[in-house]
Scaffold this motif. Sequence first.
Motif, PDB file in Angstrom:
ATOM      1  N   TRP A   1     -11.021   3.505   8.480  1.00 21.00           N
ATOM      2  CA  TRP A   1     -10.108   2.339   7.910  1.00 21.00           C
ATOM      3  C   TRP A   1     -11.100   1.186   7.873  1.00 21.00           C
TER       4      TRP A   1
ATOM      5  N   SER B   1      -7.281  -2.293   7.047  1.00 23.84           N
ATOM      6  CA  SER B   1      -6.787  -1.640   5.945  1.00 23.84           C
ATOM      7  C   SER B   1      -5.987  -0.325   6.193  1.00 23.84           C
TER       8      SER B   1
ATOM      9  N   ASP C   1       0.850  -1.041   0.046  1.00 25.76           N
ATOM     10  CA  ASP C   1       0.284   0.162  -0.143  1.00 25.76           C
ATOM     11  C   ASP C   1       0.986   1.120  -0.018  1.00 25.76           C
TER      12      ASP C   1
END
Length: 361
Positions: free
Chosen positions: A252, A236, A181
Amino acid sequence: CQKVAQLCAGLSMAVLLVACGGGGGGEVADPGPGTGTPTPTPTPTPTALLDPAIISRLNEGGNDRPFVEIDASGNAIAVWRRELGLQSPPDEEILSRRYVAGSGWQEILVLASTRADNSDSINQPTLKIDPASGKAIAAWVERRANPSNVPKDYLMARSFDPATGWGAAVVIDADYLSLDDVVSLAIDGSGNAVAGWLRYEDISTRPYASYRSGAGAWSAPVRIDNDPELANLGTSRPLLTFVAEGKVLAVWNSSRDNNIASVWGSSYTPGGGWSTNEVVMRGTLSSGGMGSTRFVGLKAVASDYNGNAILAFENQVLLPSPANYELNLWTKRYSGGAWADDSTAVPVGSPFSCLNCPSIS
């Protein structure tokens, strides 16, 4: 489009920025007088984001999709990752170039390099610019081997000020971080900034954040999922936005039983730190199963810097066979210091199949 004529089109694989108003072989205009044949409209000449003198060197490797941000005056910054694959070992770099309204593109700068930093790899950078001030933050993760040859990841950042240019690179975190990410960033007009990322802890990923006041130093990393319900759940990457001067919203995803995901949130205020977690939008699964929401997938968050924000998320709804589910895009608002009730969420698209396309501003 006058101020940003060179910013209206996407960047190509060679990282070319194409001027507005044309493409391909050009549009066909009305026939010229007395000719009986169409007069082709000239195709605008592309403006290279990279100087021709270094294109050949770039072709040795690859250039990842760049991040481009623009401020209210029409100035812009682009950052991207370049890999020079034919070198041994391969060299990876973070590059930046600034566009100044009325002057054009300035020189290309190298913000980081695996050779210079003695790193094994660099992931894709991210960038955030404050529209009013033009101040910006760029961040990325570098992987380096420690003396025992065990890789360790370093979250790096550099700050940009229109008056002074790019500052020195600083380390925000050094741990085992997610390289899959990009880092989340937000910055306000006073130069306050916040970064959000994922750390690996045991077998799960955890959301962390660091805050910087003005031109001060970045704070020590803080884990922001503090609710007991989240103790054994993976999360996440947190998405961040300044909802007012100095105040940050973070949201999130966390999944629980049956892979049902909810959107969680926290807020940061100077002097108060990160707040207790709250469920911003909870995923549910009724006993009947079909036709119920299975999870809530976080997509984007944005604010107006005046205390208002909007969240975009997807609902996955179970369907009878042969279809398994459909995705529905929804939004929810934040105002008056709180997220609205779940019942106020508004559908804006149903169904859709582009899982990663929603973006709000």
